[in-house]
Design an enzyme around this catalytic site. Structure first.
Site, PDB file in Angstrom:
ATOM      1  CD  GLU A 130     -17.465   3.952  87.187  1.00  0.00           C
ATOM      2  OE1 GLU A 130     -18.101   4.046  86.019  1.00  0.00           O
ATOM      3  OE2 GLU A 130     -16.251   4.333  87.320  1.00  0.00           O
ATOM      4  CG  HIS A 135     -18.616   3.640  80.836  1.00  0.00           C
ATOM      5  ND1 HIS A 135     -17.395   3.555  81.608  1.00  0.00           N
ATOM      6  CD2 HIS A 135     -19.495   3.827  81.930  1.00  0.00           C
ATOM      7  CE1 HIS A 135     -17.663   3.934  82.833  1.00  0.00           C
ATOM      8  NE2 HIS A 135     -18.620   4.226  82.949  1.00  0.00           N
ATOM      9  CG  ASP A 153     -21.485   6.972  83.490  1.00  0.00           C
ATOM     10  OD1 ASP A 153     -21.767   7.996  84.120  1.00  0.00           O
ATOM     11  OD2 ASP A 153     -20.802   6.109  83.456  1.00  0.00           O
ATOM     12  CG  ASP A 184     -19.821   7.777  89.545  1.00  0.00           C
ATOM     13  OD1 ASP A 184     -19.915   6.414  89.010  1.00  0.00           O
ATOM     14  OD2 ASP A 184     -19.743   8.372  88.154  1.00  0.00           O
ATOM     15  CG  HIS A 219     -12.039   6.542  87.543  1.00  0.00           C
ATOM     16  ND1 HIS A 219     -11.752   6.967  86.462  1.00  0.00           N
ATOM     17  CD2 HIS A 219     -13.371   6.337  87.841  1.00  0.00           C
ATOM     18  CE1 HIS A 219     -13.022   6.867  85.665  1.00  0.00           C
ATOM     19  NE2 HIS A 219     -13.909   6.380  86.326  1.00  0.00           N
ATOM     20  CE1 TYR A 236     -18.415  11.284  81.958  1.00  0.00           C
ATOM     21  CE2 TYR A 236     -19.402  10.342  80.117  1.00  0.00           C
ATOM     22  CZ  TYR A 236     -19.449  10.430  81.514  1.00  0.00           C
ATOM     23  OH  TYR A 236     -19.882   9.336  82.292  1.00  0.00           O
ATOM     24  CG  HIS A 246     -23.458   2.908  85.157  1.00  0.00           C
ATOM     25  ND1 HIS A 246     -22.750   1.901  85.132  1.00  0.00           N
ATOM     26  CD2 HIS A 246     -22.493   3.969  85.418  1.00  0.00           C
ATOM     27  CE1 HIS A 246     -21.447   2.033  85.058  1.00  0.00           C
ATOM     28  NE2 HIS A 246     -21.503   3.412  85.108  1.00  0.00           N
ATOM     29  CG  HIS A 250     -21.522  12.233  85.354  1.00  0.00           C
ATOM     30  ND1 HIS A 250     -21.209  12.213  86.495  1.00  0.00           N
ATOM     31  CD2 HIS A 250     -21.261  11.058  84.976  1.00  0.00           C
ATOM     32  CE1 HIS A 250     -20.753  11.112  87.187  1.00  0.00           C
ATOM     33  NE2 HIS A 250     -20.838  10.286  86.106  1.00  0.00           N
TER      34      HIS A 250
HETATM   35 FE1  FEO Z   1     -19.497   4.879  84.919  1.00  0.00          FE
HETATM   36 FE2  FEO Z   1     -20.402   8.113  86.172  1.00  0.00          FE
HETATM   37  O1  FEO Z   1     -20.060   6.252  86.301  1.00  0.00           O
END
Ligand code: FEO
Length: 397
Positions: free
Chosen positions: A80, A144, A163, A82, A24, A191, A78, A224
């Site tokens: 999001e 976040h 994250d 991903d 993104h 990051y 989370h 991640h």
């Molecule tokens: Fe906030 Fe890795 O997604």
């Protein structure tokens, strides 16, 4: 595809996205991973899932340990996409007894998938029995996203942080001690700069809260990058440093150029900054990605921006990077604007207003050049660099 055992009862069952290069709007030159974890208690528990395209990879890795249908609990730290993209498919297939999310996770996941996943909400301090161990929850709002949450496997002392403490770094080596710092440090910093920086005050408060709770995980497992097992305190210290945004005698000069005039101005400004004793990076938007500019800004305390004028507007690449940097809300910056023009110089003055809207302390009015800089403009650029340098020296004293 096989799971990887990371502690006595925990397996990594995530996916490696070697070739993603745009996340993104963030350039991911080293790819990324979507980490999901399987806790093999009497009630097998899946912590987070993966991007939906990697559902098959995750399920294969789970299958190498257990029939996925035996999973009793799914936790989504989370929402999001991903990490939750594969959640509906996983829930439909596995039919777990419980799916746990935070309050905000409930709202986000419902609004994203528009189906009933039989979600149950948990909050800070709630604990669930996974058979032989307990998972407790710590909400990490705005780290976040509003829904962000940590899960803590108590006996094994493993903290799953979604994250937070992660990085976009595709690696077949799952642990910190297997990866070379010279390769990952930039990615970890990048990051932070691109994802976490706007929430730095919350990071500092949260780190204090975690310390008060007496949490001292022997392993930090983010969603991640790799897992921190040798020295989890390393990434915690880096977060404390980055979040503090301490003043530094470093500047970045960010610009684009049409026929080379604004670039010449940037060269003289950089020269002035150097002469004033400031470390400086000159970043043309022709050659640098916005997310790398953001990374350089993380440890800089001055932002100088330059643009030529095109059709009575600033250059599109400058509008792009300024919109992006504004959202990251770096604190404590000084700065100034500059640029060249042919007949309407007012867009260059608008750059100063943009800096002010970013809470940058503007050191001097914009330096403008009618077409190619003459000796007077070159000197004004050099003087601007020196003035910013002087201001920075006062800040870092
Ligand atoms: Fe906030 Fe890795 O997604």
């Amino acid at each position: 595809m096989e799971a990887v055992k990371i502690s006595e009862h925990v397996y990594w069952v995530g996916a490696i996205d070697w070739n993603i290069r745009d996340f993104h709007g963030y350039s991911t030159k080293r790819g990324t991973t979507y980490n999901a974890y399987l806790v093999m208690g009497e009630k097998p528990t899946l912590i987070d899932t993966v991007k939906k395209e990697f559902y098959g990879e995750m399920m294969e890795r789970i299958q190498s340990v257990i029939d996925p249908k035996k999973i009793k609990i799914i936790i989504s730290n989370h929402s999001e996409m991903d990490h939750s993209g594969a959640l509906p498919q996983a829930v439909n297939y596995i039919q777990p007894e419980e799916v746990y999310v935070s309050d905000m996770g409930f709202k986000d996941i419902t609004a994203q998938f528009h189906c009933d996943l039989k979600l149950k909400t948990v909050k800070t301090g709630d604990r669930i029995d996974v058979g032989g161990d307990t998972i407790s929850f710590v909400e990490a709002r705005m780290l976040h996203w509003p829904d962000s949450m940590f899960s803590y496997l108590e006996k094994e002392n493993v903290l799953f942080t979604n994250d937070v403490f992660g990085m976009h770094y595709a690696t077949s080596k799952l642990f910190d001690d297997e990866n070379e710092e010279r390769l990952w440090l930039y990615e970890a910093e990048k990051y932070y700069a691109n994802i976490v920086l706007p929430y730095s005050d919350i990071v500092l408060r949260f780190l204090g809260q975690v310390q008060k709770m007496g949490l001292s995980p022997r392993m930090i497992a983010p969603d991640h990058g790799f897992i921190w097992r040798k020295d989890p305190s390393k990434i915690i210290s880096l977060y404390a440093k980055w979040a503090s945004q301490a003043p530094k005698n470093k500047a970045i000069v960010v610009y684009d150029t049409m026929w080379g005039s604004t670039e010449k101005m940037a060269n003289y400004i950089t020269d002035g900054l150097r002469a004033g004793g400031t470390e400086v990076k000159q970043l043309s938007m022709h050659s640098n990605h916005r997310s790398d500019v953001a990374t350089e800004l993380l440890d800089s305390s001055a932002l100088l921006i330059g643009s030529p004028v095109l059709n009575s507007q600033i250059f599109p690449a400058m509008a792009d990077v300024l919109c992006y940097l504004k959202g990251l809300r770096k604190k404590g910056l000084v700065g100034a604007a500059f640029g060249s023009y042919g007949w309407n110089g007012s867009p260059v003055d608008e750059l100063t207003k943009t800096l002010e809207s970013m809470n940058v302390e503007v050191v001097a009015p914009a330096v403008k050049s009618l077409f190619v800089p003459d000796e007077k403009v070159k000197q004004a650029c050099r003087d601007l660099g020196l003035a910013v340098s002087k201001k920075l020296a006062e800040k870092v004293k």
